[in-house]
Write a protein that holds these residues in place. Sequence first.
Motif, PDB file in Angstrom:
ATOM      1  N   ILE A 366      48.529  40.780  26.715  1.00 38.00           N
ATOM      2  CA  ILE A 366      48.765  39.786  27.756  1.00 38.00           C
ATOM      3  C   ILE A 366      49.444  40.452  28.949  1.00 38.00           C
ATOM      4  CG2 ILE A 366      48.982  37.787  26.229  1.00 38.00           C
ATOM      5  CD1 ILE A 366      52.055  38.109  26.526  1.00 38.00           C
ATOM      6  N   ALA A 367      49.543  39.692  30.053  1.00 38.32           N
ATOM      7  CA  ALA A 367      50.349  40.135  31.189  1.00 38.32           C
ATOM      8  C   ALA A 367      51.617  39.288  31.203  1.00 38.32           C
ATOM      9  CB  ALA A 367      49.580  39.957  32.486  1.00 38.32           C
ATOM     10  N   VAL A 368      52.753  39.942  31.459  1.00 38.06           N
ATOM     11  CA  VAL A 368      54.036  39.228  31.502  1.00 38.06           C
ATOM     12  C   VAL A 368      54.639  39.411  32.890  1.00 38.06           C
ATOM     13  CG1 VAL A 368      56.320  39.025  30.468  1.00 38.06           C
ATOM     14  CG2 VAL A 368      54.379  39.675  29.052  1.00 38.06           C
ATOM     15  N   PRO A 428      43.620  40.209  28.686  1.00 34.99           N
ATOM     16  CA  PRO A 428      44.487  40.903  29.637  1.00 34.99           C
ATOM     17  C   PRO A 428      43.855  41.120  31.019  1.00 34.99           C
ATOM     18  CG  PRO A 428      43.672  42.412  27.960  1.00 34.99           C
ATOM     19  CD  PRO A 428      43.245  41.057  27.543  1.00 34.99           C
ATOM     20  N   GLU A 429      42.523  41.288  31.079  1.00 31.32           N
ATOM     21  CA  GLU A 429      41.902  41.536  32.397  1.00 31.32           C
ATOM     22  C   GLU A 429      42.115  40.322  33.294  1.00 31.32           C
ATOM     23  OE1 GLU A 429      40.233  41.929  29.557  1.00 31.32           O
ATOM     24  OE2 GLU A 429      39.921  44.108  29.413  1.00 31.32           O
ATOM     25  N   ALA A 430      41.690  39.148  32.785  1.00 33.56           N
ATOM     26  CA  ALA A 430      41.874  37.923  33.571  1.00 33.56           C
ATOM     27  C   ALA A 430      43.361  37.667  33.783  1.00 33.56           C
ATOM     28  CB  ALA A 430      41.221  36.743  32.863  1.00 33.56           C
ATOM     29  N   GLY A 431      44.169  37.935  32.729  1.00 29.80           N
ATOM     30  CA  GLY A 431      45.606  37.687  32.822  1.00 29.80           C
ATOM     31  C   GLY A 431      46.249  38.484  33.949  1.00 29.80           C
ATOM     32  N   CYS A 432      45.860  39.744  34.091  1.00 24.29           N
ATOM     33  CA  CYS A 432      46.468  40.572  35.148  1.00 24.29           C
ATOM     34  C   CYS A 432      46.024  40.102  36.530  1.00 24.29           C
ATOM     35  CB  CYS A 432      46.099  42.038  34.931  1.00 24.29           C
ATOM     36  SG  CYS A 432      46.973  42.731  33.531  1.00 24.29           S
ATOM     37  N   ARG A 433      44.760  39.713  36.647  1.00 28.26           N
ATOM     38  CA  ARG A 433      44.316  39.196  37.955  1.00 28.26           C
ATOM     39  C   ARG A 433      45.084  37.921  38.289  1.00 28.26           C
ATOM     40  NH1 ARG A 433      39.212  40.918  35.932  1.00 28.26           N
ATOM     41  NH2 ARG A 433      38.631  38.826  35.237  1.00 28.26           N
ATOM     42  N   GLN A 434      45.270  37.077  37.270  1.00 32.56           N
ATOM     43  CA  GLN A 434      46.011  35.825  37.500  1.00 32.56           C
ATOM     44  C   GLN A 434      47.458  36.107  37.884  1.00 32.56           C
ATOM     45  OE1 GLN A 434      45.502  33.954  33.709  1.00 32.56           O
ATOM     46  NE2 GLN A 434      43.465  33.138  34.180  1.00 32.56           N
ATOM     47  N   ALA A 435      48.063  37.099  37.205  1.00 29.65           N
ATOM     48  CA  ALA A 435      49.472  37.390  37.485  1.00 29.65           C
ATOM     49  C   ALA A 435      49.641  37.890  38.920  1.00 29.65           C
ATOM     50  CB  ALA A 435      49.998  38.424  36.494  1.00 29.65           C
ATOM     51  N   ALA A 516      47.283  47.179  37.161  1.00 28.81           N
ATOM     52  CA  ALA A 516      46.260  47.487  38.153  1.00 28.81           C
ATOM     53  C   ALA A 516      44.946  47.812  37.463  1.00 28.81           C
ATOM     54  CB  ALA A 516      46.714  48.662  39.008  1.00 28.81           C
ATOM     55  N   ARG A 517      45.042  48.556  36.350  1.00 32.32           N
ATOM     56  CA  ARG A 517      43.813  48.964  35.652  1.00 32.32           C
ATOM     57  C   ARG A 517      43.109  47.742  35.063  1.00 32.32           C
ATOM     58  NH1 ARG A 517      43.039  50.131  30.552  1.00 32.32           N
ATOM     59  NH2 ARG A 517      45.264  50.166  30.062  1.00 32.32           N
ATOM     60  N   TYR A 518      43.877  46.897  34.367  1.00 31.07           N
ATOM     61  CA  TYR A 518      43.265  45.703  33.771  1.00 31.07           C
ATOM     62  C   TYR A 518      42.658  44.801  34.857  1.00 31.07           C
ATOM     63  CZ  TYR A 518      44.999  46.118  28.953  1.00 31.07           C
ATOM     64  OH  TYR A 518      45.217  46.490  27.659  1.00 31.07           O
ATOM     65  N   ALA A 519      43.400  44.670  35.974  1.00 32.41           N
ATOM     66  CA  ALA A 519      42.952  43.738  37.015  1.00 32.41           C
ATOM     67  C   ALA A 519      41.803  44.315  37.833  1.00 32.41           C
ATOM     68  CB  ALA A 519      44.121  43.398  37.937  1.00 32.41           C
ATOM     69  N   GLY A 520      41.558  45.616  37.690  1.00 36.45           N
ATOM     70  CA  GLY A 520      40.514  46.254  38.500  1.00 36.45           C
ATOM     71  C   GLY A 520      40.938  46.332  39.958  1.00 36.45           C
ATOM     72  N   LEU A 555      43.151  42.993  46.158  1.00 35.65           N
ATOM     73  CA  LEU A 555      42.995  42.186  44.952  1.00 35.65           C
ATOM     74  C   LEU A 555      41.537  41.817  44.749  1.00 35.65           C
ATOM     75  CD1 LEU A 555      45.889  39.640  44.575  1.00 35.65           C
ATOM     76  CD2 LEU A 555      45.467  41.794  43.431  1.00 35.65           C
ATOM     77  N   PRO A 556      41.031  41.951  43.493  1.00 41.45           N
ATOM     78  CA  PRO A 556      39.667  41.522  43.235  1.00 41.45           C
ATOM     79  C   PRO A 556      39.570  40.013  43.392  1.00 41.45           C
ATOM     80  CG  PRO A 556      40.761  42.194  41.205  1.00 41.45           C
ATOM     81  CD  PRO A 556      41.711  42.450  42.312  1.00 41.45           C
ATOM     82  N   SER A 557      38.418  39.528  43.801  1.00 40.10           N
ATOM     83  CA  SER A 557      38.317  38.097  44.066  1.00 40.10           C
ATOM     84  C   SER A 557      38.101  37.284  42.811  1.00 40.10           C
ATOM     85  CB  SER A 557      37.167  37.832  45.046  1.00 40.10           C
ATOM     86  OG  SER A 557      36.025  38.462  44.535  1.00 40.10           O
TER      87      SER A 557
END
Length: 559
Positions: A366-368, A428-435, A516-520, A555-557
């Motif tokens: 997850i992202a915290v 985690p990918e979506a989680g990091c973008r959301q965070a 950054a890696r998870y979020a792309g 930030l990725p869209s």
Amino acid sequence: MHATSVRRLRLGAAFVLLTYLILHFLNHALGLISLEAMEAGRWWFLALWRGRLGTLALYGAITLHGGLALWLLYQRRSLRMPAWESAQYGLGLLLPALLASHVVGTRVAWWQAGTEDRYARVLMVFWVLAPERGAWQMVALTVAWTHACIGLHHWLRFRPWYPRLAAWLLAAALLLPAAALAGFVAGGREVMALARTPGWTEALGQASAPPDRTEAAALVRIRSGFLDAYLGALVTVLAARSVRALWQRRRSIRITYPGPRVVTVPVGFTVLEASRTAGIPHASVCGGRGRCSTCRVRVGRGREHLSPPAEAERRVLARVGTAPDVRLACQTRPVRDLTVEPLLAPSIAPADALGADVRQGHESEIAVLFADLRGFTRMAEHKLPYDVVFVLNRYFETVGTAIRDAGGITNQFTGDGVMALFGVDAGPEAGCRQALAAARAMVDGMAALSAELAGDLPAPLRIGIGVHAGPAVVGRMGWGESFYLTAVGDTVHVAARLEQATKDHDAELVVSEEVARYAGADLAAFPRHDLAVRNRAGRIGVRVVARVAALGAVLPSRG
Ligand code: FES
């Protein structure tokens, strides 16, 4: 050789064998289309596995996997083990005996006598000439597949993504052999029908060049020689174990459990093996491989005589955050009398394995996010308490809304700080973008709130945000009314540390490179630093974002 290296090598070999088995099953399944499709599939199958590289990989893997299994059988001090492990061992040891005839009748016959082991010939033997061998072969394939699936399940079950995919993998694990068996039956029926066609059997015999009498006798000798050698190796291992046990019985130690219950075992046993030998229930979710921590024990008298934990054990203990007198029973081999107290209930499940007391939790990636108001305590000193409550509530409303709208879960409001979790369900990918999106919305929200309260505030409100991503145990914890979803683990500590680092760098946001890696997101434009985190070996690579508004371009869209 070190047990971990042995297991790694065995795992690598197991993957080659699993690939072979899956492709073999898929080839059989083509029988559902036609015998011709099976033969066409076989051409590709042989192109892969009868080439030089394929032969080396396959027979190298068989030798390595089998040889190391015998080695580990010798190495284990006790043959008492959980049911799943006994099943896996037992089925694996049966396989050479079950498969010897088939391998000699196909691959070795082709190699020694030039016999063409096409499907039509093999199915003719299994369905018309010797149906008992067909039944034997079905049993062999089922045993091989079950052995592989047990191993795969116990290897994967600690992966955070496994619970999500387990149902699909189970479906595939059932469908593949079912399709292979159905193809085997359909192909067999087709061959039985063809065998009734005058001249077909003779033509097949001529085309497949079966071994003559001398060659057949040589093949029988090869098969018997292999089986004798295998049996000999197995008996040698068991005999070597007995000799070692007799030798070690001369030097034994006493392990005292709560009760008190005293178990006498030879020097060289692990504490877990001692528990198993004496029939003492002892949690060991990973089967004694040093990967789960459920076997941990508090060590009392005799601790000073233990050798310090090896690297793998030290890593697990550090991850769980145990006291210095706690050791993994499966990795601890006492050489003097010892007192131990198992710490976890024997029925503990894999999901509970890596936490201190998280019976409601599961491990996931997850992202915290941690956020904190800058200089608020000082500002509050000059305000009336009711005014402080008013500002704090507006602040919590602003950041809470930003977190919720981005897809996160606000988890704790403490003082003027907040903790939030992202990607609990979405990964985690979506989680990091959301965070990252939440961080931007939080800062925008604070600017709007500061403008709104400009008359009441000596300076605009400023916020510091830290975000990290990685494995954490997520679960509902608490008591009574205060029972809420939260996360524990190293990832949470690191995120809190990153939020503190925003003060050192006078920045609005500090994110780890994992995020950054998870979020792309390409954050190369922001300064990089290596941060030390207390109780953690190695440093964390982070990006320092002085003003979150600058994130907009990178930030990725995707949400
Ligand atoms: S049984 Fe899993 S670490 Fe010991």
